[in-house]
Design an enzyme around this catalytic site. Structure first.
Site, PDB file in Angstrom:
ATOM      1  N   ARG A  75       7.782  17.822  -3.092  1.00 41.69           N
ATOM      2  CA  ARG A  75       6.847  16.969  -3.833  1.00 41.69           C
ATOM      3  C   ARG A  75       7.494  16.564  -5.164  1.00 41.69           C
ATOM      4  O   ARG A  75       7.346  15.453  -5.627  1.00 41.69           O
ATOM      5  CB  ARG A  75       5.506  17.691  -4.074  1.00 41.69           C
ATOM      6  N   TYR A 128      -5.898  -8.224  -7.193  1.00 37.71           N
ATOM      7  CA  TYR A 128      -6.047  -7.701  -5.843  1.00 37.71           C
ATOM      8  C   TYR A 128      -7.384  -6.946  -5.749  1.00 37.71           C
ATOM      9  O   TYR A 128      -7.713  -6.143  -6.630  1.00 37.71           O
ATOM     10  CB  TYR A 128      -4.868  -6.757  -5.568  1.00 37.71           C
ATOM     11  N   ASP A 159       1.530  -6.350 -12.131  1.00 38.83           N
ATOM     12  CA  ASP A 159       1.644  -6.162 -10.681  1.00 38.83           C
ATOM     13  C   ASP A 159       2.551  -7.291 -10.172  1.00 38.83           C
ATOM     14  O   ASP A 159       2.170  -8.464 -10.172  1.00 38.83           O
ATOM     15  CB  ASP A 159       0.251  -6.228 -10.043  1.00 38.83           C
ATOM     16  N   LYS A 186       4.512  -4.720   0.891  1.00 42.25           N
ATOM     17  CA  LYS A 186       4.630  -6.165   1.047  1.00 42.25           C
ATOM     18  C   LYS A 186       6.108  -6.577   1.089  1.00 42.25           C
ATOM     19  O   LYS A 186       6.825  -6.132   1.954  1.00 42.25           O
ATOM     20  CB  LYS A 186       3.836  -6.846  -0.071  1.00 42.25           C
TER      21      LYS A 186
HETATM   22  C1  LIG Z   1      -1.471  -4.827  -1.242  1.00 47.78           C
HETATM   23  C2  LIG Z   1      -1.529  -4.964  -2.712  1.00 47.78           C
HETATM   24  C3  LIG Z   1      -1.837  -3.874  -3.525  1.00 47.78           C
HETATM   25  C4  LIG Z   1      -2.201  -2.508  -2.960  1.00 47.78           C
HETATM   26  O1  LIG Z   1      -1.156  -1.928  -2.288  1.00 47.78           O
HETATM   27  P1  LIG Z   1      -1.328  -0.923  -1.018  1.00 47.78           P
HETATM   28  O2  LIG Z   1       0.081  -0.617  -0.667  1.00 47.78           O
HETATM   29  O3  LIG Z   1      -2.072  -1.658   0.027  1.00 47.78           O
HETATM   30  O4  LIG Z   1      -2.069   0.261  -1.521  1.00 47.78           O
HETATM   31  C5  LIG Z   1      -1.823  -4.068  -4.900  1.00 47.78           C
HETATM   32  N1  LIG Z   1      -1.551  -5.274  -5.438  1.00 47.78           N
HETATM   33  C6  LIG Z   1      -1.268  -6.344  -4.680  1.00 47.78           C
HETATM   34  C7  LIG Z   1      -0.972  -7.648  -5.341  1.00 47.78           C
HETATM   35  C8  LIG Z   1      -1.248  -6.228  -3.297  1.00 47.78           C
HETATM   36  O5  LIG Z   1      -0.990  -7.302  -2.553  1.00 47.78           O
END
Ligand SMILES: *Cc1c(COP(=O)(O)O)cnc(C)c1O
Length: 379
Positions: free
Chosen positions: A46, A99, A172, A197
């Site tokens: 961890r 998001y 983000d 993504k």
């Molecule tokens: C998908 C997404 C998230 C969250 O991520 P997860 O891996 O699904 O927890 C946060 N911000 C954006 C812009 C996203 O597209």
């Protein structure tokens, strides 16, 4: 080194025992110690795992930070950031069309710890300025936003944030990836990603990563990562590392297809409105040109009604109707009932997330096939 070289090599040395060119998946929970207090820097997985460290070091280089930390999901990464930056009686500012899951985390969980959130249109600098308070500790910006691709001026918001006390600007950067946008270079303190993504890029892993500019923040986040424990697994770390090696060429291919699909949609008579920062008609186009080196492949377009959206989404065949984005395959979704279902209807309307809005994450297939599929779906 150049970005493409770093994408492939940064943070990764040939394996010291075998010379393996690719970082191995260290699928172990613990490490043998030679005597009390005598170990090679690894005690328990961890806390440290070499596969995860390789990814974290790679991302720190790509995003120009001092350190990176990988988490079990994008939301786990953002949760860790709230643990880093917020405590009772603090105030935070957040883009008003982040998001949906980020809004849900702040509004349904973090708020109940006594943190006050203000949601503003961060594309409007005056609104950010007016929302700042002496106890503001975090300003959370998503740019471009999901799904309507509004652009926030990272450099200008950083100046506002840093005028006051010890607030941190978090960006983000999921939609652009460090290949097209590097928020720390533009003045942000922290970058967060859903690696699910574009970074992983193949729709086969869920993960998140945080990269920090300040050493003190980085040390504290490392403590939180270990103490709270929402780490990325060795196998997922390996998948993301593997994905990042082709990030530059994938992003170029996504962006080329994105531009062509946007052009097709913009000219289609059934499309009432289109949101893509690469189009000169997009309100954030000039700013996007300045702070991003590409426009990506996320497009939203309005078909006018729920019925029109339902019919269209029922007819696509090559494009898959699915949540998520950023994979090599084209995914198409209906924000109002899918990604943004947790956002109250009234707020959705205010943000332009109408019932007729469709979002497309353009993949890297042959663009002619994608456009033919969209053409068939329009009927
Ligand atoms: C998908 C997404 C998230 C969250 O991520 P997860 O891996 O699904 O927890 C946060 N911000 C954006 C812009 C996203 O597209």
């Amino acid at each position: 080194m150049g970005f493409r070289t770093d994408a492939i090599h940064a943070g990764q040395e040939p394996d010291p025992t075998t010379g393996a060119v690719t970082v191995p998946i260290y699928q172990t929970s613990t490490y043998v110690q030679e005597g009390i207090g005598k170990h090679k820097g690894f005690e328990y997985a961890r806390t440290q795992n070499p596969t995860r460290s390789a990814l974290e070091n790679n991302m720190a280089v790509l995003e120009r930070g001092v350190a990176g930390y990988a988490f079990a999901s994008g939301m786990a990464a953002t949760t860790a950031l709230t643990q880093l930056l917020l405590k009772q009686n603090d105030h935070a500012i957040c883009s008003d069309n982040v998001y949906g899951g980020t809004f849900r985390l702040f509004d349904k969980i973090v708020k109940h710890y006594g943190v006050d959130f203000t949601y503003v249109n961060t594309s409007n600098l005056r609104d950010v300025e007016n929302a700042m308070r002496p106890n503001t500790k975090m300003v959370f910006v998503e740019t471009p936003t999901n799904p309507i691709m509004a652009i926030t001026d990272i450099h200008a918001v950083a100046e506002i944030v840093h005028r006051s006390g010890d607030a941190r600007l978090v960006v983000d950067n999921t939609f652009m990836s460090p290949y097209f946008q590097r928020p720390i270079e533009l003045g942000a303190d922290i970058v967060v990603h859903s690696t699910t993504k574009y970074l992983n890029g193949h729709s086969d892993s869920v993960g998140g990563v945080v990269v920090l500019k300040r050493k003190d923040d980085a040390d504290r986040l490392q403590f939180i990562q270990n103490a709270a424990g929402a780490i990325l697994s060795p196998f997922d770390s390996w998948l993301v590392l593997r994905g990042i090696k082709t990030l530059p060429i994938r992003m170029e291919a996504h962006s080329t297809n994105g531009r062509l699909v946007a052009k097709y949609l913009a000219e289609h008579k059934k499309v009432q409105k289109i949101y893509y920062p690469g189009l000169p008609t997009h309100p954030g186009h000039d700013l996007a040109r300045r702070q991003m080196s590409g426009f990506g492949a996320m497009i939203a377009f309005d078909l006018g009604s729920m019925d029109a959206a339902r019919q269209f989404l029922g007819r696509v065949r090559l494009c898959s109707l699915a949540e998520s984005l950023g994979g090599v395959e084209t995914l198409i979704s209906h924000p109002a009932t899918m990604t943004h279902a947790s956002v109250p209807a009234e707020q959705r309307t205010k943000l332009g997330i109408t019932d007729g809005l469709v979002r497309i994450s353009v993949g890297i297939e042959d663009v002619d096939d994608l456009i033919a599929d969209l053409d068939d779906a329009f009927g």
